[in-house]
Write an enzyme that holds these catalytic residues in place. Structure first.
Site, PDB file in Angstrom:
ATOM      1  CE  LYS A  94      -9.391  -9.602   9.370  1.00 10.81           C
ATOM      2  NZ  LYS A  94      -9.014 -10.166   8.091  1.00 10.81           N
ATOM      3  N   GLY A 194      -4.854   1.642  -3.026  1.00 12.00           N
ATOM      4  CA  GLY A 194      -4.153   0.987  -1.918  1.00 12.00           C
ATOM      5  C   GLY A 194      -3.096   0.058  -2.480  1.00 12.00           C
ATOM      6  N   GLY A 196      -0.506  -1.448  -0.859  1.00 11.78           N
ATOM      7  CA  GLY A 196       0.244  -2.056   0.242  1.00 11.78           C
ATOM      8  C   GLY A 196       0.724  -3.437  -0.170  1.00 11.78           C
ATOM      9  CB  VAL A 198      -3.018  -7.284  -1.255  1.00 10.59           C
ATOM     10  CG1 VAL A 198      -3.778  -8.016  -2.340  1.00 10.59           C
ATOM     11  CG2 VAL A 198      -3.041  -8.089   0.034  1.00 10.59           C
TER      12      VAL A 198
END
Ligand code: NAD
Length: 367
Positions: A94, A194, A196, A198
């Site tokens: 990552k 959240g 966003g 996804v």
């Protein structure tokens, strides 16, 4: 602000890198700096036994460098187990770029980052994460082939987020089947934290199924937009964790299940897209289990995105991507059942499978 970091004061007391709480025998950690573009990034390669370390790049305004380092350590480790449990021949890696994606991300910065990725000769392959768009990966592609998640028009598999959301939806249904005896989510109250890339796509699946969806985000404009589009209710309170709900779907950043929130939780199931949802895996996994809250391991159910980008490397198409993502339902159910039978947490059960696969490959590789 939610971060994937546990306690900055604690982590400062120990050795700067290898002594970090989140350090878990990572193979390589690369600090990238470029004065001209302002790039400050860290690439974490956790494990390459199964293949090159693939994982997205996150751009975030971290409070300090310790937070950024711990984020990349935790996120890259998670990728190792995500790919292992999904049966992909990929290692875990990552990257984090320190800065505000809205004001500090420039094409020059992205290309410079791509040059650093290229310098690793394919040991690390990047993709999108929070703060990144498909267009950013297209820029990285101009300087290195070691990037996935590029536009379909440029030969890529496109934005992985809808596939991630579909996998989360599958994992959530499996967890519902385990907890409620049925995977039908109609009339179940689901809080999506959240909304966003996804989160919005998950809201779409949930509303199509007739779930009662409540959405929470720090971005007011997005809340209005998503609420209008899908008829979801906007959460207006100030302690989401204490609300009555059937399912909590963390789709913002990690570590939202922590010492402060865990005893308030009224959800019966936790299933979401965010990486590293449990601040301390074993401890918080056990507390959830004791309270009868079913936790669908994040690295298992949010693997749709990696399945999507893996297609770019292996050359399989949309149909195979969706088939592999649908498998998340069966794997989640199997893991929840095996965890119950063996009296271990679901997270531990999932980790055991992933670690066994890596250990077996390591043995084969050394022959
Ligand atoms: P995104 O940046 O598109 O969306 C994140 C959303 O969370 C934003 O709308 C943001 O405003 C909101 N948010 C941030 N802090 C918040 C807070 N404190 N409370 C409520 N909302 C908050 O990111 P995304 O691509 O949708 O990814 C969401 C999560 O899923 C991340 O943790 C990411 O690592 C993980 N994930 C994403 C993918 C993928 O394919 N995109 C794959 C696997 C895992």
């Amino acid at each position: 602000m939610i971060t994937d970091v546990i306690n900055t004061n604690e982590i400062k007391k120990v050795d700067p890198v290898f002594g970090q709480l989140s350090f878990d025998n990572h193979e390589q950690i690369v600090f990238c700096n470029d004065k001209d573009t302002g790039l400050k990034a860290i690439i974490g390669i956790h494990n390459t036994v199964l293949g090159p370390a693939l994982g997205g790049t996150r751009m975030w305004q971290y409070a300090n460098e310790w937070e950024a380092l711990n984020d990349v350590l935790r996120l890259s480790r998670g990728m190792t187990f995500k790919s292992a449990i999904t049966g992909l021949n990929l290692g875990g890696g990552k990257a984090v770029i320190i800065g505000d994606a809205k004001s500090q991300k420039t094409p020059e910065l992205m290309k410079k980052f791509g040059e650093f990725v290229h310098s690793l000769s394919g040991r690390y392959i990047t993709a999108e994460d929070v703060g990144m768009e498909t267009a950013d990966m297209d820029l990285v592609r101009e300087v290195t082939p070691f990037v996935t998640g590029i536009s379909e028009s440029k030969g890529g598999a496109g934005n992985p987020s809808p596939v991630t959301a579909y996998g989360v939806f599958m994992g959530m249904k499996a967890a519902a089947k385990f907890k409620f005896g049925s995977d039908v989510l109609e009339d179940k109250t689901v809080y999506v934290q959240g909304i966003g890339h996804v989160g919005e796509s998950l809201v779409e699946h949930l509303t199509n199924e007739g779930a009662k969806v409540v959405i929470a985000d720090i971005n007011e404009a997005r809340l209005e937009q998503v609420s209008k589009k899908y008829g979801a209710s906007i959460y207006k309170g100030n302690d989401l964790y204490a609300e009555e709900m059937d399912i909590y779907a963390p789709c913002a950043l990690g570590a939202t299940v922590n010492d402060d929130t865990i005893y308030k939780l009224k959800a019966k199931v936790i299933a979401g897209a965010a990486n590293n949802q449990l601040a301390v895996e074993e401890k918080h996994g056990h507390i959830l289990q004791e309270h009868g809250i079913v936790y669908a391991p994040d690295f298992l159910i949010n693997a749709g995105g990696i399945i999507n980008v893996y297609a770019e490397l292996e050359g399989y198409g949309k149909q195979e991507i969706m088939r592999k993502t649908e498998n998340i339902y069966d794997t989640t159910l199997e893991i929840l059942e095996s965890a119950k039978a063996n009296e271990i947490t679901a997270n531990r059960a999932a980790l055991n499978i992933a670690q066994t696969r890596i250990a077996q490959r390591k043995k084969e590789n050394s022959k």
